[in-house]
Design an enzyme around this catalytic site. Structure first.
Site, PDB file in Angstrom:
ATOM      1  N   LYS A  11       0.830  -1.216   0.000  1.00 32.68           N
ATOM      2  CA  LYS A  11       0.000   0.000   0.000  1.00 32.68           C
ATOM      3  C   LYS A  11       0.863   1.265   0.000  1.00 32.68           C
ATOM      4  O   LYS A  11       0.538   2.235  -0.694  1.00 32.68           O
ATOM      5  CB  LYS A  11      -0.912  -0.027   1.232  1.00 32.68           C
ATOM      6  CG  LYS A  11      -1.882   1.111   1.335  1.00 32.68           C
ATOM      7  CD  LYS A  11      -3.000   0.766   2.288  1.00 32.68           C
ATOM      8  CE  LYS A  11      -2.499   0.466   3.689  1.00 32.68           C
ATOM      9  NZ  LYS A  11      -2.457   1.630   4.569  1.00 32.68           N
ATOM     10  N   ARG A  85     -10.963   3.135   9.034  1.00 29.39           N
ATOM     11  CA  ARG A  85     -10.633   1.778   9.464  1.00 29.39           C
ATOM     12  C   ARG A  85     -11.893   1.073   9.976  1.00 29.39           C
ATOM     13  O   ARG A  85     -11.864  -0.126  10.190  1.00 29.39           O
ATOM     14  CB  ARG A  85      -9.632   1.789  10.628  1.00 29.39           C
ATOM     15  CG  ARG A  85      -8.197   2.117  10.277  1.00 29.39           C
ATOM     16  CD  ARG A  85      -7.349   0.864  10.180  1.00 29.39           C
ATOM     17  NE  ARG A  85      -6.063   0.845  10.851  1.00 29.39           N
ATOM     18  CZ  ARG A  85      -4.987   1.568  10.564  1.00 29.39           C
ATOM     19  NH1 ARG A  85      -5.022   2.498   9.668  1.00 29.39           N
ATOM     20  NH2 ARG A  85      -3.860   1.374  11.212  1.00 29.39           N
ATOM     21  N   ARG A 119      12.355 -11.116   6.749  1.00 25.69           N
ATOM     22  CA  ARG A 119      12.915  -9.868   7.299  1.00 25.69           C
ATOM     23  C   ARG A 119      13.686 -10.097   8.592  1.00 25.69           C
ATOM     24  O   ARG A 119      13.168 -10.731   9.509  1.00 25.69           O
ATOM     25  CB  ARG A 119      11.739  -8.920   7.600  1.00 25.69           C
ATOM     26  CG  ARG A 119      11.689  -7.837   6.614  1.00 25.69           C
ATOM     27  CD  ARG A 119      10.820  -6.699   6.770  1.00 25.69           C
ATOM     28  NE  ARG A 119       9.787  -6.624   7.750  1.00 25.69           N
ATOM     29  CZ  ARG A 119       8.717  -5.876   7.569  1.00 25.69           C
ATOM     30  NH1 ARG A 119       8.569  -5.177   6.469  1.00 25.69           N
ATOM     31  NH2 ARG A 119       7.801  -5.808   8.496  1.00 25.69           N
ATOM     32  N   ARG A 152      12.003  -9.905  14.349  1.00 28.61           N
ATOM     33  CA  ARG A 152      11.088  -9.238  15.281  1.00 28.61           C
ATOM     34  C   ARG A 152       9.866 -10.106  15.512  1.00 28.61           C
ATOM     35  O   ARG A 152       9.368 -10.746  14.590  1.00 28.61           O
ATOM     36  CB  ARG A 152      10.659  -7.878  14.726  1.00 28.61           C
ATOM     37  CG  ARG A 152      11.627  -6.763  15.051  1.00 28.61           C
ATOM     38  CD  ARG A 152      11.202  -5.472  14.408  1.00 28.61           C
ATOM     39  NE  ARG A 152       9.750  -5.356  14.351  1.00 28.61           N
ATOM     40  CZ  ARG A 152       9.109  -4.380  13.725  1.00 28.61           C
ATOM     41  NH1 ARG A 152       9.789  -3.438  13.109  1.00 28.61           N
ATOM     42  NH2 ARG A 152       7.808  -4.338  13.702  1.00 28.61           N
ATOM     43  N   ARG A 163      -2.329 -10.529  12.322  1.00 28.41           N
ATOM     44  CA  ARG A 163      -2.596  -9.157  11.859  1.00 28.41           C
ATOM     45  C   ARG A 163      -3.468  -9.168  10.599  1.00 28.41           C
ATOM     46  O   ARG A 163      -4.347  -8.344  10.422  1.00 28.41           O
ATOM     47  CB  ARG A 163      -1.286  -8.419  11.567  1.00 28.41           C
ATOM     48  CG  ARG A 163      -0.531  -7.987  12.789  1.00 28.41           C
ATOM     49  CD  ARG A 163       0.188  -6.645  12.572  1.00 28.41           C
ATOM     50  NE  ARG A 163       1.120  -6.648  11.463  1.00 28.41           N
ATOM     51  CZ  ARG A 163       2.371  -7.097  11.531  1.00 28.41           C
ATOM     52  NH1 ARG A 163       2.811  -7.621  12.651  1.00 28.41           N
ATOM     53  NH2 ARG A 163       3.171  -7.031  10.491  1.00 28.41           N
TER      54      ARG A 163
HETATM   55  P1  AMP Z   1      -0.625   2.828  10.952  1.00 30.18           P
HETATM   56  O1  AMP Z   1       0.600   3.677  10.824  1.00 30.18           O
HETATM   57  O2  AMP Z   1      -1.636   3.058   9.878  1.00 30.18           O
HETATM   58  O3  AMP Z   1      -0.321   1.360  11.142  1.00 30.18           O
HETATM   59  O4  AMP Z   1      -1.338   3.293  12.307  1.00 30.18           O
HETATM   60  C1  AMP Z   1      -0.699   3.202  13.543  1.00 30.18           C
HETATM   61  C2  AMP Z   1      -1.719   3.209  14.663  1.00 30.18           C
HETATM   62  O5  AMP Z   1      -2.469   4.420  14.612  1.00 30.18           O
HETATM   63  C3  AMP Z   1      -2.760   2.107  14.608  1.00 30.18           C
HETATM   64  O6  AMP Z   1      -2.306   0.918  15.200  1.00 30.18           O
HETATM   65  C4  AMP Z   1      -3.902   2.726  15.402  1.00 30.18           C
HETATM   66  O7  AMP Z   1      -3.655   2.664  16.801  1.00 30.18           O
HETATM   67  C5  AMP Z   1      -3.826   4.178  14.992  1.00 30.18           C
HETATM   68  N1  AMP Z   1      -4.684   4.468  13.814  1.00 30.18           N
HETATM   69  C6  AMP Z   1      -4.285   4.848  12.565  1.00 30.18           C
HETATM   70  N2  AMP Z   1      -5.343   5.058  11.761  1.00 30.18           N
HETATM   71  C7  AMP Z   1      -6.438   4.803  12.513  1.00 30.18           C
HETATM   72  C8  AMP Z   1      -7.829   4.832  12.253  1.00 30.18           C
HETATM   73  N3  AMP Z   1      -8.323   5.160  11.032  1.00 30.18           N
HETATM   74  N4  AMP Z   1      -8.673   4.508  13.262  1.00 30.18           N
HETATM   75  C9  AMP Z   1      -8.206   4.180  14.488  1.00 30.18           C
HETATM   76  N5  AMP Z   1      -6.912   4.117  14.796  1.00 30.18           N
HETATM   77  C10 AMP Z   1      -6.016   4.428  13.826  1.00 30.18           C
END
Ligand code: AMP
Length: 214
Positions: A11, A85, A119, A152, A163
């Protein structure tokens, strides 16, 4: 537009190429949240504990953050990555701004697990290697320090599969929502270089390209 894709689906790569060729502003919800935390804003403080424990930040906080960001962009086109999300987030966005396109990248779970399981990380520096695509000079050792590399916990196949399951469960209602609106476009494939030309072609039919055909 919105881009959907599991962790490891490419992505990030596809998003950066869309931004490069079509001139959209890239808004990543994770990056926006991390910036709020650094600035110690009210939203940052509210989001921090959820992010630390890997939970979703509450919908009302997210909707406030994203709507503020979008209203600051005036009329320039944007690409949302990581938001929505949840279905309530998608509904709030829909009531506020109409989307033209939702892209969903669909890479088989086995391909993603295989890619991530190669990785290896040097914990002290954060340097990342890949047994196939970017191997260390000496197997199992960091190029700079010679210290051992580790896998990791969250790159291990069981964690990646978990996940991916969570992603699939959370994303199903979102895809249904956008499918019903007639704006969901799904791209199947195993590699970004295979998926990208199809995304590019599709987008040319919908959004004028900044730099023409690549
Ligand atoms: P990411 O960098 O997209 O993996 O986001 C890191 C963290 O930010 C996630 O694990 C969530 O805790 C929070 N987060 C990011 N986008 C959202 C969203 N649309 N709704 C809720 N939590 C979010």
């Amino acid at each position: 537009m919105v881009i959907l894709g599991a962790p490891g689906s490419g992505k990030g790569t596809i998003s950066s190429r869309i931004v490069r060729d079509f001139g959209l502003k890239h808004l990543s919800s994770g990056d926006l949240l991390r910036a709020q935390i650094l600035k110690k804003t009210e939203i940052g403080l509210a989001a921090q504990s959820y992010m630390k424990s890997g939970q979703l930040v509450p919908d009302d906080v997210m909707v406030k953050l994203i709507s503020t960001e979008l209203s600051g962009l005036n009329s320039s086109p944007w690409l949302l990555d990581g938001f929505p999300r949840t279905r309530p987030q998608a509904e709030a966005l829909h009531n506020n701004q109409k989307l033209d396109l939702v892209l969903s990248l669909e890479v088989p779970d086995d391909v993603i697990v295989d890619r991530i399981k190669g990785r290896w990380t040097h914990l002290a520096s954060g340097r990342i290697y890949h047994t196939e695509f970017n191997p260390p000079k000496v197997p199992g050792k960091d190029d700079v320090t010679g210290e051992p590399l580790v896998q990791r916990e969250d790159d291990k196949p069981e964690s990646v599969r978990h996940r991916l399951e969570v992603y699939a469960t959370n994303t199903k209602p979102l895809k249904k929502f956008y499918e019903d609106l007639g704006i969901l476009q799904v791209f199947h494939g195993t590699e970004s270089n295979e998926i990208w030309p199809r995304v590019h072609k599709y987008m040319q039919g919908h959004i004028p390209a900044k730099s023409g055909p690549f």
